[in-house]
Design an enzyme around this catalytic site. Structure first.
Site, PDB file in Angstrom:
ATOM      1  CG  ASN A 152       3.046  21.311  -4.681  1.00 40.73           C
ATOM      2  OD1 ASN A 152       3.508  21.003  -5.771  1.00 40.73           O
ATOM      3  ND2 ASN A 152       2.789  20.409  -3.749  1.00 40.73           N
ATOM      4  CG  ASN A 202      -8.023  14.091  -2.340  1.00 45.35           C
ATOM      5  OD1 ASN A 202      -6.908  14.243  -1.847  1.00 45.35           O
ATOM      6  ND2 ASN A 202      -8.284  14.410  -3.614  1.00 45.35           N
ATOM      7  NE  ARG A 238     -13.491  21.351  -9.157  1.00 44.66           N
ATOM      8  CZ  ARG A 238     -12.788  22.469  -9.219  1.00 44.66           C
ATOM      9  NH1 ARG A 238     -13.333  23.606  -8.836  1.00 44.66           N
ATOM     10  NH2 ARG A 238     -11.543  22.471  -9.670  1.00 44.66           N
ATOM     11  CE1 TYR A 276      -4.426  23.479   1.289  1.00 44.61           C
ATOM     12  CE2 TYR A 276      -2.452  23.809   2.634  1.00 44.61           C
ATOM     13  CZ  TYR A 276      -3.294  22.974   1.929  1.00 44.61           C
ATOM     14  OH  TYR A 276      -3.021  21.629   1.867  1.00 44.61           O
ATOM     15  CB  SER A 293      -2.043  20.351   4.975  1.00 47.19           C
ATOM     16  OG  SER A 293      -0.775  20.960   4.860  1.00 47.19           O
ATOM     17  CG  ASP A 312      -1.992  20.202 -11.560  1.00 49.51           C
ATOM     18  OD1 ASP A 312      -0.879  19.846 -11.981  1.00 49.51           O
ATOM     19  OD2 ASP A 312      -3.053  19.965 -12.169  1.00 49.51           O
TER      20      ASP A 312
END
Length: 255
Positions: free
Chosen positions: A216, A92, A40, A178, A154, A214
């Site tokens: 978690n 990803n 980004r 999430y 996940s 980052d």
């Protein structure tokens, strides 16, 4: 102007300036691929790509915000202009929505009190962003003789695992953003795989495991390189490889 990538496989990795994405980009570059590092933030993307080039990789930064249709289309146009095709797409880029906190501290995702805007923001990146990028890149993927799409999911996206009252996920707080977004991503993976199977495009979802990132607050026990291994394995499948699957480090995972 199309650049001569020779026999190099051309791979795009979204959200690749840090964490698992960067580790995937590095591993694919180490395998001799031309890697397009999507980020980004242009500056952070350039810094990551420069570091990987310094290590010997053929890595190029591409500004890509999966929630911004203009940058998605610009990225596809850039790949078209420079390479004329895409062989590997690793979706990803993803967010937890709760910022840099350990999963057990993500109290903003308790279903009964969650902010609907938080849910929308997470789905915008983790689900809708995957659709936007995949569809923009599909014409380029269809020009590949062995296209591979890997969606980074996940273990939390497994309904089987998260519904087990005695399973490890019951120790975490419930998630209305999430976790459902990753379950939706798994379902989306199957639908793309079904559509693209006849074209020889293999589409799979992977769960890297609890990686130190980052997202978690660096509570994960796996290194980014360890988490990237299963992603790389699915990105480099042979023609007889699986499609419409969901895989972790040790093999297939339950839906």
């Amino acid at each position: 102007m199309i650049e001569n990538s020779g026999s190099r496989t051309v791979a795009m990795v979204t959200g690749a300036n840090k964490g698992i994405g960067r580790a995937v980009a590095e591993a694919l570059a180490d395998r001799g691929m031309t890697v397009l590092l999507g980020a980004r933030d242009r500056r952070r993307g350039e810094e990551a790509a420069s570091a990987l080039r310094a290590a010997g990789g053929d890595v190029h930064a591409v500004r890509l915000d999966v929630t911004d249709p203009a940058t998605v289309q610009d990225a596809a146009s850039w790949v078209e202009e420079h390479y004329g095709r895409l062989d590997v797409l690793v979706n990803n880029a993803g967010i937890t929505g709760s910022g840099q906190v350990a999963p057990q501290d993500a109290v903003d995702q308790i279903p009964s009190s969650v902010d609907l805007e938080l849910v929308r923001a997470v789905f915008a990146t983790n689900v809708f962003g995957v659709i936007a990028v995949t569809n923009a890149m599909l014409p380029l993927l269809r020009r590949s003789s062995a296209a591979r799409v890997v969606n980074v999911s996940s273990h939390a996206g497994s309904l089987t695992l998260t519904s087990d009252p005695d399973g490890p996920f019951t120790a975490l707080l419930p998630s209305a953003a999430y976790t459902p977004s990753k379950a939706a991503l798994n379902a989306l993976t199957v639908q793309y795989a079904n559509e693209l199977r006849k074209d020889g495009v293999l589409v799979n979802a992977v769960a890297p495991g609890f990686v130190d990132t980052d997202s978690n607050d660096h509570t994960g026990h796996l290194t980014p390189a360890e988490g990237a291994a299963v992603v790389v394995r699915l990105a480099t499948l042979g023609a007889d490889g699986p499609t419409a699957g969901f895989f972790g480090e040790d093999g297939p995972l339950p839906w």
